[in-house]
Design a protein around this motif. Structure first.
Motif, PDB file in Angstrom:
ATOM      1  N   ILE A   1      50.002  16.602  49.430  1.00 52.12           N
ATOM      2  CA  ILE A   1      49.935  17.961  49.980  1.00 52.12           C
ATOM      3  C   ILE A   1      48.716  18.633  49.367  1.00 52.12           C
ATOM      4  O   ILE A   1      48.682  18.902  48.159  1.00 52.12           O
ATOM      5  N   GLY A   2      47.693  18.841  50.178  1.00 51.80           N
ATOM      6  CA  GLY A   2      46.438  19.423  49.689  1.00 51.80           C
ATOM      7  C   GLY A   2      45.325  18.392  49.755  1.00 51.80           C
ATOM      8  O   GLY A   2      45.385  17.348  49.110  1.00 51.80           O
TER       9      GLY A   2
ATOM     10  N   LYS B   1      41.285  23.924  34.494  1.00 51.38           N
ATOM     11  CA  LYS B   1      41.252  23.903  35.965  1.00 51.38           C
ATOM     12  C   LYS B   1      39.852  23.530  36.413  1.00 51.38           C
ATOM     13  O   LYS B   1      39.051  24.382  36.814  1.00 51.38           O
TER      14      LYS B   1
HETATM   15  C1  LIG Z   1      33.417  29.871  43.301  1.00 53.78           C
HETATM   16  C2  LIG Z   1      34.013  28.694  42.567  1.00 53.78           C
HETATM   17  C3  LIG Z   1      33.192  27.894  41.784  1.00 53.78           C
HETATM   18  C4  LIG Z   1      33.724  26.789  41.105  1.00 53.78           C
HETATM   19  N1  LIG Z   1      32.893  26.014  40.347  1.00 53.78           N
HETATM   20  C5  LIG Z   1      33.393  24.902  39.725  1.00 53.78           C
HETATM   21  C6  LIG Z   1      32.547  24.054  38.934  1.00 53.78           C
HETATM   22  O1  LIG Z   1      31.358  24.322  38.775  1.00 53.78           O
HETATM   23  N2  LIG Z   1      33.112  22.948  38.367  1.00 53.78           N
HETATM   24  C7  LIG Z   1      34.441  22.625  38.500  1.00 53.78           C
HETATM   25  O2  LIG Z   1      34.887  21.590  37.984  1.00 53.78           O
HETATM   26  N3  LIG Z   1      35.271  23.436  39.214  1.00 53.78           N
HETATM   27  C8  LIG Z   1      34.782  24.561  39.826  1.00 53.78           C
HETATM   28  N4  LIG Z   1      35.620  25.384  40.535  1.00 53.78           N
HETATM   29  C9  LIG Z   1      37.059  25.036  40.562  1.00 53.78           C
HETATM   30  C10 LIG Z   1      37.317  23.867  41.518  1.00 53.78           C
HETATM   31  O3  LIG Z   1      36.873  24.196  42.822  1.00 53.78           O
HETATM   32  C11 LIG Z   1      38.799  23.538  41.505  1.00 53.78           C
HETATM   33  O4  LIG Z   1      39.138  23.096  40.201  1.00 53.78           O
HETATM   34  C12 LIG Z   1      39.114  22.429  42.509  1.00 53.78           C
HETATM   35  O5  LIG Z   1      38.819  22.817  43.823  1.00 53.78           O
HETATM   36  C13 LIG Z   1      40.588  22.045  42.417  1.00 53.78           C
HETATM   37  O6  LIG Z   1      40.804  21.039  43.351  1.00 53.78           O
HETATM   38  P1  LIG Z   1      42.259  20.788  43.953  1.00 53.78           P
HETATM   39  O7  LIG Z   1      42.084  19.670  44.929  1.00 53.78           O
HETATM   40  O8  LIG Z   1      43.218  20.632  42.843  1.00 53.78           O
HETATM   41  O9  LIG Z   1      42.646  22.146  44.696  1.00 53.78           O
HETATM   42  P2  LIG Z   1      41.937  22.941  45.887  1.00 53.78           P
HETATM   43  O10 LIG Z   1      40.506  22.673  45.966  1.00 53.78           O
HETATM   44  O11 LIG Z   1      42.386  24.352  45.717  1.00 53.78           O
HETATM   45  O12 LIG Z   1      42.615  22.343  47.199  1.00 53.78           O
HETATM   46  C14 LIG Z   1      43.995  22.535  47.426  1.00 53.78           C
HETATM   47  C15 LIG Z   1      44.294  22.425  48.904  1.00 53.78           C
HETATM   48  O13 LIG Z   1      45.704  22.467  49.083  1.00 53.78           O
HETATM   49  C16 LIG Z   1      45.989  23.142  50.284  1.00 53.78           C
HETATM   50  N5  LIG Z   1      47.370  23.640  50.254  1.00 53.78           N
HETATM   51  C17 LIG Z   1      47.957  24.430  49.332  1.00 53.78           C
HETATM   52  N6  LIG Z   1      49.248  24.635  49.638  1.00 53.78           N
HETATM   53  C18 LIG Z   1      49.481  23.949  50.795  1.00 53.78           C
HETATM   54  C19 LIG Z   1      50.616  23.762  51.616  1.00 53.78           C
HETATM   55  N7  LIG Z   1      51.825  24.298  51.343  1.00 53.78           N
HETATM   56  N8  LIG Z   1      50.478  22.995  52.727  1.00 53.78           N
HETATM   57  C20 LIG Z   1      49.279  22.437  53.048  1.00 53.78           C
HETATM   58  N9  LIG Z   1      48.177  22.588  52.294  1.00 53.78           N
HETATM   59  C21 LIG Z   1      48.282  23.310  51.178  1.00 53.78           C
HETATM   60  C22 LIG Z   1      44.956  24.261  50.338  1.00 53.78           C
HETATM   61  O14 LIG Z   1      44.744  24.686  51.668  1.00 53.78           O
HETATM   62  C23 LIG Z   1      43.718  23.557  49.744  1.00 53.78           C
HETATM   63  O15 LIG Z   1      42.876  23.027  50.722  1.00 53.78           O
HETATM   64  C24 LIG Z   1      35.120  26.480  41.210  1.00 53.78           C
HETATM   65  C25 LIG Z   1      35.945  27.288  41.988  1.00 53.78           C
HETATM   66  C26 LIG Z   1      35.408  28.394  42.658  1.00 53.78           C
HETATM   67  C27 LIG Z   1      36.317  29.240  43.500  1.00 53.78           C
END
Ligand SMILES: Cc1cc2nc3c(=O)[nH]c(=O)nc-3n(C[C@H](O)[C@H](O)[C@H](O)COP(=O)(O)OP(=O)(O)OC[C@H]3O[C@@H](n4cnc5c(N)ncnc54)[C@H](O)[C@@H]3O)c2cc1C
Length: 353
Positions: A9-10, A298
């Motif tokens: 999921i995600g 994070k």
């Molecule tokens: C402006 C900005 C700059 C950043 N710069 C950096 C950096 O330089 N270096 C770094 O390491 N990190 C950086 N980050 C943080 C990084 O983007 C996150 O740590 C990373 O995206 C986490 O990845 P993830 O796959 O865990 O979650 P996410 O990228 O948040 O993806 C989660 C996904 O789950 C989906 N989702 C959630 N709930 C549901 C549901 N119930 N049903 C279906 N889909 C769902 C969402 O739609 C989303 O697409 C930055 C963040 C931001 C906002």
């Protein structure tokens, strides 16, 4: 009913890399994401921003990172349910799960991995009654492609990093950039604040502090915004604009996942980080930004690591009694489900004893 080994999921960077790690163990994955595209925050919030802390990439655009991940996982032929939010999780008698989306699509898997990041993306919106009428008609809560604003008159509101960074960036792209903030002090990084003030001095950004946008108007699309100044003498200013971009951040909402009986702390899912990143529900893992434990960072690289560890334990649930011996990809190669093979070269450089 969609059936798979691991239901993710995600489809952010963490979810995508899980497909690769699972693929090495010959486990099939299916991803669900509420957004219409893969990449999570990287694609939705900052695709054109460079990231500097991905190991071995001195600099990579967030959008390119997602493209590369999609390329890397292609051989493992994951399935996708995009544009649908996972709503319910139902445990079956045999310990497997059925996850149903808001559109009624059902998915069945022995292992569920929540890689939901910040949860469903909910931008904080300004309290302007008719703003919904202009969403995607000049009002945007995210900047996906700055080129959209080339030679346009743009008003950004907000006082954090996003508002400052984009005002600075668009100063060279848009024909006019106005930055509106309720206070005189900004919350963003000091160097960004200084840069924005310097650009304001040079006349490249119009700074309206102690002010807020209280109205949007236009015929079918944004044509003007009304700014109200705290200083009664200044009153209100009406600016002719093409775009209004409120950047007040995202309100982190776990959404439906929050009511699945998972142990939640500070809007994140508690996991056993000493072992496998499993939640309090056996068979349900949580990795990436969505989980919490002591010392959690994070960052994208944390999600990648957690995905690798978690897949080893998912293998044992899916193949009870079978032992998997981890191999380096330099030794085992990468064998895709699509028949593709990246085979390890036979030449032995040096054996390690
Ligand atoms: C402006 C900005 C700059 C950043 N710069 C950096 C950096 O330089 N270096 C770094 O390491 N990190 C950086 N980050 C943080 C990084 O983007 C996150 O740590 C990373 O995206 C986490 O990845 P993830 O796959 O865990 O979650 P996410 O990228 O948040 O993806 C989660 C996904 O789950 C989906 N989702 C959630 N709930 C549901 C549901 N119930 N049903 C279906 N889909 C769902 C969402 O739609 C989303 O697409 C930055 C963040 C931001 C906002």
């Amino acid at each position: 009913m969609i059936k798979t080994d691991i239901l993710i999921i995600g489809a952010g960077p963490t979810g995508l890399f899980t497909v690769f790690e699972a693929g090495l163990l010959k486990l099939k994955c299916h991803l669900i994401d509420a957004l219409p595209q893969t990449g999570g925050q990287c694609s939705e919030i900052y695709p054109k921003k460079p990231i500097y802390d991905i190991p071995a990439f001195p600099e990579v655009l967030a959008g390119t990172l997602v493209d590369n991940l999609m390329e890397q996982i292609k051989p493992f032929e994951a399935g996708y349910t995009l544009g649908e939010r996972a709503e319910t999780l139902d445990k079956q008698e045999d310990g497997s799960f059925i996850v149903t989306t808001n559109k009624g699509t059902k998915h069945h898997a022995p292992v569920v991995v929540i890689a939901g990041g910040l949860g469903s993306f909910e931008p904080r919106k300004p309290l302007i009654p008719n703003i919904v009428d202009y969403e995607d008609k000049g009002v945007n809560y995210f900047i996906k492609d700055p080129e959209v604003y080339r030679d346009k008159k743009v008003v950004i509101s907000g006082g954090g990093d996003s508002a400052l960074d984009w005002a600075i960036f668009l100063a060279d792209v848009a024909s006019e950039v106005s930055l509106v903030h309720r206070r005189n002090e900004f919350r963003g990084a000091l160097d960004s604040v200084e840069k924005a003030r310097e650009l304001a001095k040079q006349g490249k950004i119009q700074l309206h502090t102690e002010a807020e946008v209280i109205g949007v108007a236009g015929d079918g699309k944004v044509e003007s915004v009304t700014i109200k100044h705290n200083d009664a003498e200044k009153g209100q200013t009406v600016l002719e604009v093409d775009n209004f971009i409120p950047l007040f951040g995202l309100s982190p909402k776990l959404g439906p996942i929050g009511s699945w009986g998972l142990e939640i702390e500070k809007n994140a899912i508690k996991v056993n980080n000493a072992k496998d990143y499993q939640t309090n529900i056996p068979g349900v893992f949580a990795i990436g930004d969505v989980n919490t434990y002591e010392g959690k960072l994070k960052l994208i690289l944390s999600g990648f690591h957690e995905a690798a560890v978690m897949c080893q334990f998912a293998y044992q649930i899916i193949n009870p009694g079978k032992r998997y011996v981890m191999k380096y990809t330099t030794v085992g190669g990468v064998e895709g489900f699509d028949g593709s093979k990246k085979v390890a070269k036979k030449e032995v450089v040096q054996s390690i004893s």
